[in-house]
Design a protein around this motif. Structure first.
Motif: not given
Ligand code: ADP
Ligand code: MG
Length: 245
Positions: A91-96, A126-139, A146-155
């Motif tokens: 997923f190549n998210l920034f883990s920190h 985030l809403r589009k990928v079904g992850l509303t409410g996860k904005e404060r979580s760490l990857p 879920q991480q892959q959906r974050v990567a999609i939302a980021r793109a």
């Protein structure tokens, strides 16, 4: 090339040293189309995708994305890449960084959006990928799906003209694959132009406008899924499909 062609690859050759990986690839993606690339491991699928967003430099041939001749040595590469979203197997998210910061950092640095605007767009995606409410979580607090959906939302937050996916579900536990494919299906329905390397034949069959079967650095067969997947003409395609279906 018409206005409706977003990606045009012609006569693309790529070698790593003496290993010829792409041996003359032609590919065209029209605006709003979903093109799926299938084929055995080592056939050059990732290299093709990486040439489309200039992570690899072609040896010969041309790649035009959204009007940018990206093989032109004078090109503004950052500008050309800006219209291309990429989602990798890992997923190549920034883990920190929090999910929200993962989604806003490039918007702010590259697109110069202010914080409020970047966050508004991030939350919308985030809403589009079904992850509303996860904005404060760490990857690391999220599942792989879920991480892959974050990567999609980021793109998506960069408003790409075309999204490239390189086996986006291959690293996921089987029970997590469906949620990611559902997001990709919805994106396709919303009209996103997508170039997808995948082993998910059901997805390709249902969602793709065009399927390309690659083997040994060439496109062996391409056409609608009803042809390439359901009624392949070439023996190599038939053999590959008999193994994965
Ligand atoms: P696929 O995605 O279809 O599995 P790849 O495009 O990853 O295929 O790889 C095609 C071939 O190119 C493989 O033989 C692979 O080992 C080789 N290859 C890919 N990237 C590199 C590289 N950076 N250096 C050397 N060889 C590479
Ligand atoms: Mg690959």
């Amino acid at each position: 090339m018409t206005d409706d062609v977003i990606v045009q690859v012609s006569g693309l050759h790529k070698a790593f040293g003496r290993l010829e990986v792409l041996k003359g690839i032609d590919l065209e993606v029209q605006r709003g189309q979903v093109v799926c690339i299938i084929g055995p491991s080592g056939s050059g699928k990732s290299t093709l995708l990486r040439c489309v967003n200039l992570l690899e430099e072609p040896n010969d041939g041309s790649v035009v994305v959204n009007g940018f001749q990206i093989t032109d040595p004078d090109i503004d590469i950052d500008r050309a890449r800006r219209g291309i979203g990429m989602v990798f197997q890992s997923f190549n998210l920034f883990s920190h960084l929090s999910v929200l910061d993962n989604l806003t950092i490039a918007q702010r640095k590259v697109l110069k959006r202010d914080k409020a605007e970047a966050e508004r767009i991030a939350l919308e995606n985030l809403r589009k990928v079904g992850l509303t409410g996860k904005e404060r979580s760490l990857p690391t607090q999220l599942s792989g799906g879920q991480q892959q959906r974050v990567a999609i939302a980021r793109a998506l937050s960069m408003n790409p003209d075309v999204m490239l996916f390189d086996e986006p579900t291959s690293a996921l536990d089987p029970e997590l694959v469906g949620d990611v494919l559902a997001v990709m299906r919805q994106l396709a329905r919303d009209g996103m132009t997508m170039l997808v390397v995948t082993h998910e034949m059901q997805f390709a069959r249902e969602v793709a406008d065009v399927v390309l079967f690659m083997d040994g650095g060439v496109v062996v067969e391409q056409g609608p899924p009803s042809q390439v997947i359901a009624d392949p003409q070439h023996e190599r395609t038939q053999t590959f499909l008999s193994r994965v279906l």
